[in-house]
Design a protein around this motif. Structure first.
Motif, short mmCIF file in Angstrom:
data_model
loop_
_atom_site.label_atom_id
_atom_site.label_comp_id
_atom_site.label_asym_id
_atom_site.label_seq_id
_atom_site.Cartn_x
_atom_site.Cartn_y
_atom_site.Cartn_z
N TYR A 26 -11.30 -13.46 20.82
CA TYR A 26 -12.09 -14.01 19.71
C TYR A 26 -13.57 -14.06 20.08
CZ TYR A 26 -12.89 -16.75 15.49
OH TYR A 26 -13.30 -17.17 14.26
N GLU A 27 -13.89 -14.47 21.28
CA GLU A 27 -15.28 -14.50 21.73
C GLU A 27 -15.88 -13.11 21.75
OE1 GLU A 27 -15.47 -16.48 25.52
OE2 GLU A 27 -15.01 -18.44 24.63
N ASP A 28 -15.09 -12.12 22.19
CA ASP A 28 -15.60 -10.75 22.22
C ASP A 28 -15.93 -10.25 20.82
OD1 ASP A 28 -15.56 -10.52 24.95
OD2 ASP A 28 -13.67 -9.41 25.05
N VAL A 29 -15.14 -10.62 19.84
CA VAL A 29 -15.39 -10.18 18.47
C VAL A 29 -16.54 -10.97 17.85
CG1 VAL A 29 -14.43 -10.10 16.12
CG2 VAL A 29 -13.04 -9.35 18.06
N VAL A 30 -16.48 -12.29 17.91
CA VAL A 30 -17.43 -13.14 17.19
C VAL A 30 -18.77 -13.27 17.92
CG1 VAL A 30 -17.84 -15.47 16.28
CG2 VAL A 30 -15.60 -14.40 16.01
N TYR A 31 -18.74 -13.54 19.21
CA TYR A 31 -19.97 -13.80 19.95
C TYR A 31 -20.58 -12.55 20.58
CZ TYR A 31 -19.07 -18.79 19.48
OH TYR A 31 -18.86 -20.04 18.98
N ASN A 32 -19.73 -11.69 21.13
CA ASN A 32 -20.23 -10.53 21.85
C ASN A 32 -20.35 -9.29 20.97
OD1 ASN A 32 -20.25 -12.16 24.16
ND2 ASN A 32 -18.15 -11.61 24.65
N ASP A 33 -19.83 -9.37 19.75
CA ASP A 33 -19.93 -8.29 18.77
C ASP A 33 -19.37 -6.97 19.29
OD1 ASP A 33 -20.55 -7.47 16.18
OD2 ASP A 33 -22.52 -6.71 16.77
N PHE A 34 -18.29 -7.05 20.08
CA PHE A 34 -17.62 -5.85 20.55
C PHE A 34 -16.79 -5.28 19.41
CE2 PHE A 34 -17.32 -7.41 25.25
CZ PHE A 34 -18.68 -7.21 25.40
N SER A 35 -16.59 -3.97 19.42
CA SER A 35 -15.75 -3.35 18.40
C SER A 35 -14.28 -3.62 18.73
CB SER A 35 -16.00 -1.84 18.34
OG SER A 35 -15.45 -1.21 19.48
N LEU A 36 -13.44 -3.50 17.71
CA LEU A 36 -12.00 -3.69 17.93
C LEU A 36 -11.48 -2.65 18.91
CD1 LEU A 36 -10.80 -4.44 14.27
CD2 LEU A 36 -11.46 -6.05 16.06
N THR A 37 -12.02 -1.45 18.84
CA THR A 37 -11.59 -0.37 19.74
C THR A 37 -11.94 -0.71 21.20
OG1 THR A 37 -11.91 1.23 17.97
CG2 THR A 37 -11.78 2.10 20.21
N GLU A 38 -13.16 -1.22 21.42
CA GLU A 38 -13.56 -1.60 22.79
C GLU A 38 -12.65 -2.69 23.34
OE1 GLU A 38 -18.38 -1.20 23.02
OE2 GLU A 38 -17.58 -2.67 21.57
N ILE A 39 -12.37 -3.67 22.52
CA ILE A 39 -11.53 -4.79 22.96
C ILE A 39 -10.11 -4.32 23.20
CG2 ILE A 39 -10.61 -7.05 22.31
CD1 ILE A 39 -13.22 -7.36 20.60
N ALA A 40 -9.62 -3.45 22.34
CA ALA A 40 -8.26 -2.93 22.49
C ALA A 40 -8.11 -2.19 23.81
CB ALA A 40 -7.92 -2.01 21.32
N LYS A 41 -9.08 -1.34 24.13
CA LYS A 41 -9.03 -0.60 25.40
C LYS A 41 -9.06 -1.55 26.59
CE LYS A 41 -11.12 3.77 24.01
NZ LYS A 41 -12.28 4.66 24.14
N GLU A 42 -9.96 -2.53 26.55
CA GLU A 42 -10.12 -3.48 27.65
C GLU A 42 -8.88 -4.37 27.83
OE1 GLU A 42 -12.74 -7.38 28.32
OE2 GLU A 42 -13.93 -5.58 27.95
N SER A 43 -8.25 -4.73 26.70
CA SER A 43 -7.13 -5.68 26.75
C SER A 43 -5.77 -5.00 26.86
CB SER A 43 -7.14 -6.55 25.49
OG SER A 43 -8.35 -7.24 25.39
#
Length: 113
Positions: A26-43
């Motif tokens: 949630y922090e990556d999406v809301v605060y860090n403005d990462f894309s869903l693709t970036e977060i998906a790869k990282e997670s």
């Protein structure tokens, strides 16, 4: 209220009630403005999984607010404090009027706590 500001306030008040995994994404999406693709790869989850998790977190946080109303109360207190500040700058208000308005706003603030 703007959606991102609302999400931030809800998270500020209720974010600790989410799991560590939910908080991180949630922090990556809301605060860090990462894309869903970036977060998906990282997670190591799918982009759709990230999207669903964020939507679920929004629903959880909104559910807490619907029950507890902490953000709503905070915003009302903030508005009353702003009124007090504005009132303190008003040079046309008599001392008695000022005292009465301060008592009224103070009472409203205390009711919110």
């Amino acid at each position: 209220m703007e959606k991102i500001v609302e999400q931030g306030l809800l998270y500020d008040f209720y974010g600790e009630l989410l799991t560590e995994h939910q908080r991180r994404i949630y922090e990556d999406v809301v605060y860090n403005d990462f894309s869903l693709t970036e977060i998906a790869k990282e997670s190591g989850i799918s982009r759709q999984g990230v999207h669903d998790l964020v939507r679920r977190c929004n629903n959880i946080l909104q559910g807490y607010e619907d029950k507890l109303h902490l953000v709503e109360r905070f915003m009302r207190v903030k508005e009353n404090v702003a009124r007090l500040e504005k009132l303190s700058e008003d040079r046309e208000v008599t001392r008695d009027e000022l005292a009465e308005k301060i008592r009224f706003l103070s009472h409203q603030i205390l009711e919110e706590l």
